[in-house]
Design an enzyme around this catalytic site. Structure first.
Site, mmCIF file in Angstrom:
data_model
loop_
_atom_site.group_PDB
_atom_site.id
_atom_site.type_symbol
_atom_site.label_atom_id
_atom_site.label_comp_id
_atom_site.label_asym_id
_atom_site.label_seq_id
_atom_site.Cartn_x
_atom_site.Cartn_y
_atom_site.Cartn_z
ATOM 1 N N HIS A 66 22.715 6.836 -32.773
ATOM 2 C CA HIS A 66 22.466 6.409 -34.146
ATOM 3 C C HIS A 66 21.537 5.206 -34.140
ATOM 4 O O HIS A 66 21.810 4.188 -33.499
ATOM 5 C CB HIS A 66 23.779 6.087 -34.853
ATOM 6 C CG HIS A 66 24.621 7.293 -35.105
ATOM 7 N ND1 HIS A 66 26.003 7.271 -35.071
ATOM 8 C CD2 HIS A 66 24.272 8.569 -35.411
ATOM 9 C CE1 HIS A 66 26.464 8.485 -35.344
ATOM 10 N NE2 HIS A 66 25.426 9.287 -35.552
ATOM 11 N N GLU B 148 22.404 1.255 -34.745
ATOM 12 C CA GLU B 148 23.447 0.654 -33.922
ATOM 13 C C GLU B 148 22.824 -0.004 -32.690
ATOM 14 O O GLU B 148 23.024 0.414 -31.553
ATOM 15 C CB GLU B 148 24.476 1.722 -33.552
ATOM 16 C CG GLU B 148 25.141 2.331 -34.790
ATOM 17 C CD GLU B 148 25.980 3.569 -34.506
ATOM 18 O OE1 GLU B 148 26.200 3.882 -33.319
ATOM 19 O OE2 GLU B 148 26.410 4.234 -35.472
ATOM 20 N N HIS C 119 28.642 3.406 -29.353
ATOM 21 C CA HIS C 119 28.229 3.301 -30.755
ATOM 22 C C HIS C 119 28.662 1.938 -31.292
ATOM 23 O O HIS C 119 29.324 1.157 -30.623
ATOM 24 C CB HIS C 119 28.892 4.400 -31.591
ATOM 25 C CG HIS C 119 28.404 5.779 -31.309
ATOM 26 N ND1 HIS C 119 27.568 6.467 -32.167
ATOM 27 C CD2 HIS C 119 28.646 6.617 -30.271
ATOM 28 C CE1 HIS C 119 27.305 7.661 -31.669
ATOM 29 N NE2 HIS C 119 27.955 7.789 -30.517
ATOM 30 N N GLU D 185 33.318 2.385 -30.025
ATOM 31 C CA GLU D 185 32.696 1.680 -31.142
ATOM 32 C C GLU D 185 32.776 0.182 -30.847
ATOM 33 O O GLU D 185 33.862 -0.383 -30.727
ATOM 34 C CB GLU D 185 33.407 2.002 -32.456
ATOM 35 C CG GLU D 185 33.328 3.466 -32.879
ATOM 36 C CD GLU D 185 31.991 3.839 -33.511
ATOM 37 O OE1 GLU D 185 31.123 2.953 -33.653
ATOM 38 O OE2 GLU D 185 31.826 5.032 -33.858
#
Length: 434
Positions: free
Chosen positions: A188, A191, A320, A396
């Protein structure tokens, strides 16, 4: 005039990688809010108005969403009596300040002094975010400095815009019958701390391999027992676009056939159980648009080919941001996989290692407890593909859920974020078996 100058300077900094020029998206008037969503009507409005949901706590209730909204969208939520508080009163100003900081950052030395030390000052490289060209140059220079430990492949495939996707193989000079671990970042675009973390892990392994301290001993043990296959930045086009045109861009830069809309969410484009069902969209304008079919995108095709060609693997992590989570299968159903006990133990251990190192709290949970997803890399395709299926996770990174920074983790948190994930990565690799 100032904004145009900033855009020009940052475009020059992108180097040889191709990116389309667009007016920079200012996000003037946008606010990041933390909203409590309690009705299906409220959920429907969020979806119909294409609101940018940054994060949320639980799919079960859809409560406590972090949403980036413009004035019209905020008024619509207020008309439905949505309760909220403001995390960031001016997202546009935050983006402008970050761009100003990037413009005035110190130039990175052409011949960097490699070496990362936990509990010491990290190299200056980790004081700032970097363009794609700078990241790849840094890794190429690192590979040239440690040729016996690191092989840099300039391209395992090309993107929609014909940009190369680099990858690396890293291992020590000793040891036999090594297990394999796959690491990936940058699916992504917005990020930015993801690729930075992957670069830090690479440098931690190779630059400290011969050092006679605990950090060096950890690096040597990992390198002499493991081969690491690394894609540091998969979504090259999107990352370039997030620097040149839209800081909060998520997807790749595919012009969707028959539309004027750009972008496929690469982390909804992997094949797997119930592809493009829950947690993915077939609407091209959606940030979770899965594409016309699984593996339609050259980026996911390239990573998949390289993944399959070099497996099987003992473990896999896809980095991420954000919310400080260690996510494990499944994402598409709420029933546990056969190896749930082992997956939970390893995920819990990763989170515990971070807590022990920095006191930061990462939640270790099955992906579906956050939200249902299909078409993802780590908790769907790699686990269900039937080939090379490792203990597979999505991490994350910082900041935590509900933090006002969102995807713009301050640059002074890059190194601490990376260091705590190095401590957890050491645990992860040591704990898995060939």
């Amino acid at each position: 005039m100032v904004r145009a100058l900033l855009a020009s300077v940052l475009l020059l900094a992108l180097g040889a990688y191709a990116s389309s020029e667009y007016d920079y998206v200012s996000y003037a008037g946008y606010k990041a809010i933390r909203a409590t969503i309690t009705t299906e009507e409220q959920v429907s409005v969020i979806e119909k108005m294409g609101m940018d949901v940054w994060s949320h706590d639980s799919v079960a209730t859809m409560d406590d969403l972090t949403i980036n909204v413009n004035p019209e969208q905020l008024a619509a939520l207020e008309s439905l009596d949505v309760q909220y508080h403001v995390l960031n009163h001016d997202v546009g100003a935050s983006i402008a300040a970050e761009r100003e900081e990037l413009l005035h950052r110190e130039a990175t030395p052409l011949q960097p002094q490699f070496g990362v030390a936990i509990n010491a000052t990290a190299p200056a490289w980790y004081n700032s975010y970097h363009t794609a060209a700078e990241i790849f140059q840094y890794l190429q220079t690192m590979a040239n400095s440690f040729p016996s430990l690191m092989k840099y492949t300039a391209s395992i495939g090309t993107t929609v815009n014909n940009n190369p996707i680099p990858a690396l193989v890293i291992t020590g000079t000793s040891g036999n019958n090594k297990k394999k671990v796959f690491v990936q970042g940058g699916q992504h675009a917005r990020e930015w701390v993801g690729p930075a973390t992957v670069v830090f892990l690479i440098e931690s392994l190779v630059a400290n391999y011969s050092k006679n301290d605990q950090f060096g001993r950890d690096a040597k043990e990992l390198m002499d027992t493991t081969e690491f296959y690394v894609v540091p930045l998969l979504n090259v086009d999107g990352y370039l676009f997030s620097w040149s045109s839209n800081r909060l861009w998520r997807k790749n830069r595919r012009l969707v056939s028959g539309t004027s809309t750009y972008g496929v969410d690469l982390n909804r484009n992997w094949d797997g159980a119930n592809w493009c069902n829950l947690g993915a969209s077939k609407t091209p304008s959606s940030d979770t648009y899965c594409g016309p079919n699984a593996f339609s995108e050259p980026e996911t095709q390239a990573s998949t080919r390289w993944f399959k060609a070099n497996g099987p693997y003992a473990g896999s992590i896809d980095y991420h941001s954000y919310s400080q989570l260690m996510l494990r299968p499944w994402g598409h159903v709420n029933t546990p996989p056969a190896d749930e006990a082992r997956l939970k133990q390893l995920g819990d251990g990763y989170a515990a290692a971070i807590r022990s190192y920095s006191s930061r709290v990462y939640r270790s949970i099955p992906s579906f407890q956050l939200y249902y997803t299909t078409g993802t890399a780590s908790d769907n395709w790699k686990w269900t593909s039937g080939v090379n299926s490792p203990l597979s996770y999505t991490v994350e990174l910082r900041p935590p859920e509900g933090d006002s920074a969102g995807f713009q983790l301050p640059a002074n948190q890059i190194a601490p974020n990376c260091a705590e994930n190095w401590a957890a990565f050491v645990y992860f690799v040591k704990d898995i078996k060939a």
